[in-house]
Write a protein that holds these residues in place. Sequence first.
Motif, short mmCIF file in Angstrom:
data_model
loop_
_atom_site.label_atom_id
_atom_site.label_comp_id
_atom_site.label_asym_id
_atom_site.label_seq_id
_atom_site.Cartn_x
_atom_site.Cartn_y
_atom_site.Cartn_z
N VAL A 1 0.80 -1.17 -0.13
CA VAL A 1 -0.12 -0.15 -0.07
C VAL A 1 0.98 1.40 0.04
O VAL A 1 0.53 2.09 -0.97
N TYR A 2 1.82 1.29 0.72
CA TYR A 2 2.83 2.18 1.02
C TYR A 2 3.39 2.65 -0.35
O TYR A 2 3.58 3.88 -0.87
N LEU A 3 4.10 1.68 -0.94
CA LEU A 3 4.92 1.72 -2.20
C LEU A 3 3.95 2.20 -3.34
O LEU A 3 4.51 2.90 -4.15
N ALA A 4 2.63 1.73 -3.43
CA ALA A 4 1.79 2.21 -4.33
C ALA A 4 1.57 3.48 -4.45
O ALA A 4 1.45 4.53 -5.19
N ILE A 5 1.25 4.06 -3.16
CA ILE A 5 1.08 5.53 -2.72
C ILE A 5 2.28 6.24 -3.16
O ILE A 5 2.27 7.58 -3.74
N PHE A 6 3.44 5.96 -2.82
CA PHE A 6 4.72 6.58 -2.96
C PHE A 6 4.87 6.65 -4.50
O PHE A 6 5.30 7.70 -4.87
N ALA A 7 4.80 5.55 -5.19
CA ALA A 7 5.04 5.55 -6.60
C ALA A 7 4.03 6.58 -7.43
O ALA A 7 4.33 7.28 -8.10
N THR A 8 2.73 6.49 -6.91
CA THR A 8 1.74 7.32 -7.58
C THR A 8 2.13 8.84 -7.34
O THR A 8 2.05 9.74 -8.33
N LEU A 9 2.33 9.25 -6.14
CA LEU A 9 2.59 10.57 -5.76
C LEU A 9 3.88 11.16 -6.52
O LEU A 9 4.00 12.31 -6.76
N VAL A 10 4.78 10.23 -6.38
CA VAL A 10 6.22 10.78 -7.24
C VAL A 10 5.97 10.73 -8.64
O VAL A 10 6.55 11.79 -9.36
N TYR A 11 5.14 10.05 -9.08
CA TYR A 11 4.97 9.95 -10.66
C TYR A 11 4.28 11.32 -10.98
O TYR A 11 4.18 11.91 -11.96
N LEU A 12 3.22 11.68 -9.91
CA LEU A 12 2.54 12.97 -10.24
C LEU A 12 3.29 14.30 -9.88
O LEU A 12 2.72 15.31 -10.17
N GLY A 13 4.59 14.00 -9.56
CA GLY A 13 5.51 15.09 -9.37
C GLY A 13 5.77 15.78 -7.99
O GLY A 13 6.54 16.65 -7.82
N PHE A 14 5.31 14.84 -6.98
CA PHE A 14 5.64 15.40 -5.67
C PHE A 14 7.06 14.68 -5.40
O PHE A 14 7.43 13.75 -5.57
N PRO A 15 7.73 15.42 -4.47
CA PRO A 15 9.31 15.20 -4.06
C PRO A 15 9.28 13.98 -3.45
O PRO A 15 8.37 14.01 -2.38
N ALA A 16 9.96 13.14 -3.39
CA ALA A 16 9.96 12.01 -2.92
C ALA A 16 10.62 12.20 -1.32
O ALA A 16 10.02 11.59 -0.54
N VAL A 17 11.29 13.26 -1.19
CA VAL A 17 11.69 13.41 -0.10
C VAL A 17 10.73 13.66 1.14
O VAL A 17 10.69 13.21 2.42
N TYR A 18 9.47 14.23 0.48
CA TYR A 18 8.32 14.49 1.49
C TYR A 18 7.29 13.34 1.40
O TYR A 18 6.73 13.08 2.31
N VAL A 19 7.18 12.82 0.37
CA VAL A 19 6.49 11.59 0.25
C VAL A 19 6.89 10.47 1.21
O VAL A 19 5.96 9.61 1.77
N GLN A 20 8.24 10.26 1.50
CA GLN A 20 8.56 9.38 2.44
C GLN A 20 7.84 9.28 3.78
O GLN A 20 7.69 8.30 4.49
N TYR A 21 7.74 10.54 4.12
CA TYR A 21 7.03 10.73 5.59
C TYR A 21 5.58 10.17 5.73
O TYR A 21 5.34 9.83 7.00
N LEU A 22 5.21 9.59 4.45
CA LEU A 22 3.81 8.87 4.72
C LEU A 22 3.94 7.63 5.16
O LEU A 22 2.88 6.97 5.66
N ALA A 23 5.05 7.06 5.08
CA ALA A 23 5.37 5.73 5.77
C ALA A 23 4.76 5.63 7.37
O ALA A 23 4.72 4.58 7.75
N ILE A 24 5.26 7.01 7.86
CA ILE A 24 5.10 6.70 9.45
C ILE A 24 3.66 6.64 9.82
O ILE A 24 3.33 5.90 10.42
N PRO A 25 2.47 7.54 9.06
CA PRO A 25 1.46 7.03 9.62
C PRO A 25 0.74 5.85 9.12
O PRO A 25 0.12 5.34 9.57
N ILE A 26 1.17 5.55 7.90
CA ILE A 26 0.68 4.16 7.23
C ILE A 26 0.79 3.03 8.02
O ILE A 26 0.31 2.03 8.46
N PHE A 27 2.25 2.93 8.16
CA PHE A 27 2.73 1.90 8.99
C PHE A 27 2.21 1.94 10.45
O PHE A 27 1.81 0.81 11.30
N GLY A 28 2.18 3.03 11.16
CA GLY A 28 1.55 3.22 12.45
C GLY A 28 0.41 2.77 12.36
O GLY A 28 -0.01 2.11 13.54
N VAL A 29 -0.63 3.06 11.43
CA VAL A 29 -1.92 2.40 11.53
C VAL A 29 -2.24 0.82 11.69
O VAL A 29 -2.85 0.46 12.51
#
Length: 430
Positions: free
Chosen positions: A44-72
């Motif tokens: 789930v995280y890698l799919a969200i990560f790939a999608t957002l990076v593909y849409l142009g979001f910087p990977a450096v910020y998208v990485q922080y999504l792992a914290i809430p996703i894994f936390g849930v």
Amino acid sequence: MTELLFNEFCSTYPFHMFAYLPFRAYLRCSGKRAILISVFAEAVYLAIFATLVYLGFPAVYVQYLAIPIFGVFLYYLVQTNIGIITFQYTFVLDYLMVIRACSFFICKKFFNCGFYTWQSGIITLILVLLTACFMIKRLSEIMDSLSAIQAPAIWRTAWLLPFSTTMIIVLLTGNIRDGSFNQAHLIARILLLVCMFLTSHTQILLLQFFKDQAEAAAKSETMEKLLKIQSDQYNLLTARIQDNRRARHDFRQHLAVIRDCADRGDLASPKNYLNDYENMFPIQEVRTYCKNYAVNAILSFYAEKAEKTGITMQVSIRMDDPPVIPETEFCVLIGNLLENAVDACAGIDEDIQPFIRLHVVQTGFSMLSITADNTSSGSPNWSGDKLLSTKHSGYGIGTESIRMIAERYHGDARFTWKDGIFYASIMLNP
């Protein structure tokens, strides 16, 4: 994109290993299912990560999504105090940030490659594997120590300790992504992680001290209760001795009355007189459950208390005297079991006959099994495998005292509730 996803997978999937293994005894599901869920969480995280990076979001910020996703997923899978989960969660994050910093430092110094390259991912994975045994063992020890010390109020804020370390690492030790990371920053991150280990060790020692103090207080309270029981029995015995003295003193007058009736040939009057005299001294039942005086006093006290409230109490004791563990601790154990049982029977509906069944059986020279079953109006509240108190916030002191005594003597204590009956089973093998 493929290289970026590979790097991100190597950097984030180790989180699941370090997060779930220390909690393996507290998972809501089996180990195999937990592995499948961790794979799903990573996907789930890698799919969200790939999608957002593909849409142009910087990977450096998208990485922080792992914290809430894994936390849930972590909070869903693990069943224990939320403060302990958060404590371990941020501890693992601190460790992985140090690993990633070491990986980037090695890549930059020896291989001249960037942070998001496949080389960085491989080095991260190698560093994780090299430190996995030590970290999992240490995190498991911390988890076991923290779970054994029931202090819910402390865990509401204790997680701030590793969280503050995380903030220090992020804000004050350089940014590894923009190249402003040097050797001093790396050493600072490692020292902060070492500081976390030392602080957690100190915290565990302090909590263990408070746990021992609480256990000693519970034992002292039970012994005070035992002394009061013995004092009441002594007062009762003294009163009976005084009654017997008065009875002996008055016996001559009673004999004179009976002799006078006999001399007059009046047989009906002595019979009525003796009936009245007998009613003046009702037969007192003496309860004897075992040879040990202190244990018998505890059992008699709660049997009398149960009888006054309409509770049927059955006791079977087959053990040596003295008990296989110190007499004081055995009294604490039995006293807590019966006190909880009497309290649980108090709220039973009137159409149900409340009961308590206590069985103590010694096998061989040292093994002792104890079972206590009692009616209970409803299922008790649980937190993991721990019982919550009905008298105050937090865990039940009585059941935790029983559990600690069982563990001290190489045994086990288990508590279950089913169909309106609470079952307590204790095994001691000193």
